[in-house]
Scaffold this active site. Structure first.
Site, PDB file in Angstrom:
ATOM      1  N   LYS A  13       0.824  -1.215   0.000  1.00 30.63           N
ATOM      2  CA  LYS A  13       0.000   0.000   0.000  1.00 30.63           C
ATOM      3  C   LYS A  13       0.857   1.264   0.000  1.00 30.63           C
ATOM      4  O   LYS A  13       0.567   2.218  -0.735  1.00 30.63           O
ATOM      5  CB  LYS A  13      -0.930   0.016   1.227  1.00 30.63           C
ATOM      6  CG  LYS A  13      -1.893  -1.159   1.296  1.00 30.63           C
ATOM      7  CD  LYS A  13      -2.862  -1.021   2.448  1.00 30.63           C
ATOM      8  CE  LYS A  13      -2.173  -1.024   3.807  1.00 30.63           C
ATOM      9  NZ  LYS A  13      -1.486  -2.294   4.101  1.00 30.63           N
ATOM     10  N   ARG A  88      -9.127   1.697  10.444  1.00 25.13           N
ATOM     11  CA  ARG A  88      -8.651   0.345  10.729  1.00 25.13           C
ATOM     12  C   ARG A  88      -9.791  -0.611  11.070  1.00 25.13           C
ATOM     13  O   ARG A  88      -9.573  -1.814  11.190  1.00 25.13           O
ATOM     14  CB  ARG A  88      -7.646   0.357  11.890  1.00 25.13           C
ATOM     15  CG  ARG A  88      -6.324   1.048  11.554  1.00 25.13           C
ATOM     16  CD  ARG A  88      -5.335   0.943  12.687  1.00 25.13           C
ATOM     17  NE  ARG A  88      -4.089   1.628  12.407  1.00 25.13           N
ATOM     18  CZ  ARG A  88      -3.071   1.117  11.742  1.00 25.13           C
ATOM     19  NH1 ARG A  88      -3.158  -0.115  11.278  1.00 25.13           N
ATOM     20  NH2 ARG A  88      -1.979   1.813  11.531  1.00 25.13           N
ATOM     21  N   ARG A 127      13.338 -12.752   2.465  1.00 23.51           N
ATOM     22  CA  ARG A 127      14.036 -11.489   2.699  1.00 23.51           C
ATOM     23  C   ARG A 127      14.854 -11.534   3.983  1.00 23.51           C
ATOM     24  O   ARG A 127      15.984 -11.060   4.032  1.00 23.51           O
ATOM     25  CB  ARG A 127      13.020 -10.343   2.769  1.00 23.51           C
ATOM     26  CG  ARG A 127      13.668  -8.964   2.829  1.00 23.51           C
ATOM     27  CD  ARG A 127      12.627  -7.885   2.661  1.00 23.51           C
ATOM     28  NE  ARG A 127      11.720  -7.835   3.798  1.00 23.51           N
ATOM     29  CZ  ARG A 127      10.483  -7.346   3.751  1.00 23.51           C
ATOM     30  NH1 ARG A 127       9.997  -6.902   2.612  1.00 23.51           N
ATOM     31  NH2 ARG A 127       9.736  -7.312   4.829  1.00 23.51           N
ATOM     32  N   ARG A 136      15.210  -6.807  11.066  1.00 27.48           N
ATOM     33  CA  ARG A 136      14.736  -6.054  12.221  1.00 27.48           C
ATOM     34  C   ARG A 136      13.835  -6.958  13.052  1.00 27.48           C
ATOM     35  O   ARG A 136      13.276  -7.939  12.566  1.00 27.48           O
ATOM     36  CB  ARG A 136      13.919  -4.820  11.796  1.00 27.48           C
ATOM     37  CG  ARG A 136      14.670  -3.830  10.960  1.00 27.48           C
ATOM     38  CD  ARG A 136      13.885  -2.515  10.908  1.00 27.48           C
ATOM     39  NE  ARG A 136      12.450  -2.723  10.825  1.00 27.48           N
ATOM     40  CZ  ARG A 136      11.744  -2.653   9.709  1.00 27.48           C
ATOM     41  NH1 ARG A 136      12.342  -2.429   8.569  1.00 27.48           N
ATOM     42  NH2 ARG A 136      10.428  -2.827   9.720  1.00 27.48           N
ATOM     43  N   ARG A 147       0.469  -9.602  12.752  1.00 27.50           N
ATOM     44  CA  ARG A 147      -0.147  -8.415  12.145  1.00 27.50           C
ATOM     45  C   ARG A 147      -1.250  -8.820  11.156  1.00 27.50           C
ATOM     46  O   ARG A 147      -2.279  -8.154  11.055  1.00 27.50           O
ATOM     47  CB  ARG A 147       0.911  -7.573  11.445  1.00 27.50           C
ATOM     48  CG  ARG A 147       1.913  -6.940  12.406  1.00 27.50           C
ATOM     49  CD  ARG A 147       3.120  -6.371  11.688  1.00 27.50           C
ATOM     50  NE  ARG A 147       2.762  -5.281  10.801  1.00 27.50           N
ATOM     51  CZ  ARG A 147       3.516  -4.867   9.788  1.00 27.50           C
ATOM     52  NH1 ARG A 147       4.667  -5.485   9.514  1.00 27.50           N
ATOM     53  NH2 ARG A 147       3.130  -3.856   9.034  1.00 27.50           N
TER      54      ARG A 147
END
Length: 205
Positions: A13, A88, A127, A136, A147
């Site tokens: 997005k 949201r 990745r 991270r 998520r």
């Protein structure tokens, strides 16, 4: 043009919003950035938000919507904007609709980027494996899975909500970035002669 890009974490997005911003002048409005700017500006609603955040509480929908209302009144939003990170959930969408209606406006479209959760997880695992020094802490398959779960529980119902209002447009978010951009332009009427009124609005050729 007033837009929302809808889709789970990792759907792209942000990338697509930036492309629309660069090409057509629709500014990308991040809820977090707007909150911080309102606090820094010291506006009345910014002061309210600052007090609430200082307590560690979530900023109520009506205050977030008020900050959005302030922001979209600024001259750089005249050509259009893309809301990033809001709404949201359905109550937030209802609050946003009420605010826009009170200003004699409405959303022009909500573009859903349809993606496959499994492939998103595979991509982030690949990745992570290729990242020198390790990824991270929030950039791994476990974090993304959490998520995605929150997205499907809280945000995905917006698909049905906006479909019922006739504003939902869906594109295949699993294609390469350029193709996804072309699809978005097509469903918004930006890539054909029927979209000339938008070109006049934005001043783009």
């Amino acid at each position: 043009m007033r837009l929302i890009l809808l889709g789970p974490p990792g759907a792209g997005k942000g990338t697509q919003a930036k492309r629309l911003e660069d090409k057509y002048g629709f500014i990308q409005l991040s809820t977090g950035d707007m909150l911080r700017a309102a606090v820094a500006a010291g506006s009345d609603i910014g002061k309210q938000a600052e007090t609430i955040m200082a307590r560690g509480d979530l900023v109520p929908n009506e205050i977030v919507v008020g900050i959005i209302a302030e922001r979209i009144s600024q001259p750089d939003a005249a050509k259009g904007y893309i809301l990033d990170g809001f709404p949201r959930n359905v109550p937030q969408a209802e609050a946003l609709d009420a605010m826009l209606e009170g200003r004699g406006a409405k959303l022009d479209a909500v573009v859903e980027l349809e993606v496959d959760d499994g492939i998103l997880l595979q991509r982030i695992e690949t990745r992570a494996a290729e990242t020198v020094g390790g990824p991270r802490a929030d950039d791994n398959a476990e974090a993304l899975a959490k998520r995605l779960k929150v997205y499907h529980e809280q945000t995905a119902p917006l698909v049905a909500y906006y479909k019922g209002k006739g504003t939902l447009r869906s594109v295949d978010g699993m294609k390469d970035m350029d193709e996804v951009t072309r699809q978005i332009e097509a469903v918004l009427g930006l890539s054909n002669k029927k979209g000339n009124w938008l070109k006049r609005l934005t001043g783009k050729k």
